[in-house]
Design a protein around this motif. Structure first.
Motif: not given
Ligand code: PLP
Length: 472
Positions: A117-135
């Motif tokens: 199972x991927x272990x996504x318990x770090x800043x994955x979502x934070x960075x993903x949202x940041x990349x998304x928000x940057x467009x």
């Protein structure tokens, strides 16, 4: 629910009684005015006892600062689900006066334990949202540069060229090295098909050689026997986290003027004689598929120390476009680019790679300790000159491998057979040089799940029992 509500002035004995009688295995603490205070889990209880707290201690002295996630009466299911995460599985529901009226509990629908199972318990979502928000959601953006730089540094190499997956990374490496029609490329018999497929897609001729009995990696004696004057490259695969004999392979390559592409898809961070896998070859490739040691969803990377190869791979990855002249194409290239969104996840994963390795190897050690009987399963070897990493849990069973997989599946535990011997498949048989040892390993090899930290003892006991039944 009534029995699980308890005043914060109670002692630990009261709490144990409340948890014991509660359907959700949790107690709800209330203040003396009846208002909801917080939840108290058996984990909280364990932590208190570990701090050597006495059973007579009053919760109010220890616990007055604790707060819990709550929901307001009438909140819809989506709002409730949004409050659920790995740590919070029960949400108390309070009315306008903060009195407990109900609770919401989330239970996973399936109790099936996947192989990984991927272990996504770090800043994955934070960075993903940041990349998304940057467009910058396509294949340019700050996270791409950062991931390439940080990952190549992690591998002790100078350059990283990210790709859309690990298979095209191998293809890109072959193309950048100019390996193609009329060239022979030596690959091990025991590997995932991506290794040989990439060679075939480059129009080169794969030559499949056997692996070693002890550590399952490519056998240098077989490489020597398979060499011809058409041999152009070797692709050693660090299979199941185990490094190949890179000193012998590099010596052979030097003597015979061959390129080496290390396939490190399953071995991020493994070491051979203190050097990181990926740092030996002309180009080395990685996969970040979701079941790999670190992931970007889909994704891959080529690493190299050679500036010219770095430039060439960048150009080929981007349709063969001249980097100084937009839309001018010097060579036939590809779109093999990774997105900034994938790279964002990769950056967060890389921050935690040591922690992930530790978790995986602790699990592997637990397997070895609990199932310490070579008649049941022979675990993958640990060698002194090789620092293997734990990808999946790997071992050889004496018989009935496929029946074991079926029995485990019925008990809710996923397991996998090793890769089939490439040379045994009609598609690849024409390229077979040798596979005597590999066939035996492939037939007996079993991959067991690595992410079993939740209720590890129960799962290990089920696996042990299943393996014992196999020999009785
Ligand atoms: C040894 C090996 N090489 C190459 C690959 C290909 O990687 P990907 O699935 O990212 O294309 C994999 C992974 O699946 C692999 O296990």
């Amino acid at each position: 629910m009534k029995d699980s509500i308890i005043n914060i002035d109670s002692d630990l004995i009261g709490i144990i009684e409340a948890i014991n009688s509660a359907p959700a295995g949790i107690a709800f603490l209330i203040n003396s005015d009846g208002k909801f205070h917080s939840v108290f889990t058996d984990g909280d209880l364990r932590r208190m006892l570990l701090k050597e707290k006495k059973l007579s201690i009053k919760l109010s002295t220890e616990y007055h600062n604790k707060s819990s996630v709550v929901a307001k009466e009438g909140e819809d299911i989506l709002a409730l689900m949004n409050k659920i995460n790995k740590k919070v599985q029960i949400i108390p529901i309070v009315d306008s006066k903060h009195m407990l009226v109900d609770y919401f509990e989330y239970k996973h629908k399936t109790h099936f334990t996947p192989i990984s199972e991927p272990d996504l318990n770090g800043k994955e979502l934070e960075y993903l949202v940041d990349a998304f928000s940057s467009t910058w959601i396509s294949s340019r953006g700050a996270y791409i540069d950062r991931f390439e730089k940080d990952f190549s540094t992690y591998c002790s190499t100078n350059y990283g060229v990210s790709t859309s997956n690990g298979t095209v990374a191998i293809h890109l490496a072959l193309k950048a090295l100019g390996v193609g029609e009329g060239d022979e490329v030596i690959v091990p018999d025991l590997t995932f098909a991506a290794t040989i497929n990439a060679v075939l897609h480059a129009n080169a001729t794969p030559v499949i050689v056997d692996v070693k009995e002890d550590d399952w990696t490519i056998d240098c004696n077989e490489i020597k026997k398979a060499l011809t004057d058409k041999t152009k490259a070797i692709i050693p695969v660090h299979i199941y986290g185990q490094p190949c004999d890179m000193d012998q392979i590099m010596t052979l390559a030097k003597e015979h003027n061959l390129y080496v592409i290390e396939d490190c898809a399953e071995a991020h961070g493994a070491e051979f004689k203190g050097g990181k896998v990926g740092s030996f070859g002309d180009i080395s490739t990685f996969s970040f598929f979701a079941n790999k040691i670190i992931t970007t969803g889909e994704g891959g990377m080529c690493v190299t120390n050679n500036e010219k190869l770095n430039q060439k791979m960048r150009m080929l990855r981007d349709h063969g476009m001249n980097p100084k002249r937009k839309y001018w194409h010097d060579e036939l290239g590809y779109n093999y680019r990774m997105t900034n969104l994938q790279a964002a996840i990769g950056c967060a994963q890389l921050e935690r790679i040591t922690e992930i390795h530790e978790l995986n190897s602790t699990t592997e050690n637990s397997y070895r300790k609990t199932i310490n009987n070579k008649e049941l399963i022979k675990w993958q070897i640990n060698l002194e000159n090789k620092n293997k990493v734990t990808w999946l849990i790997c071992g050889l069973v004496p018989q009935n491998r496929d029946k074991i997989i079926e029995r485990l599946r019925k008990k809710g535990i996923d397991s996998r057979p090793f890769f089939y011997s490439l040379g045994d498949m009609p598609l690849y048989k024409p390229y077979l040089f040798s596979n005597k040892v590999s066939k035996k390993i492939s037939e007996r090899g079993l991959n067991l799940p690595v992410k079993i930290q939740d209720s590890i003892e129960d799962k290990l006991n089920i696996i042990k029992k299943t393996l014992s039944e196999n020999i009785h």
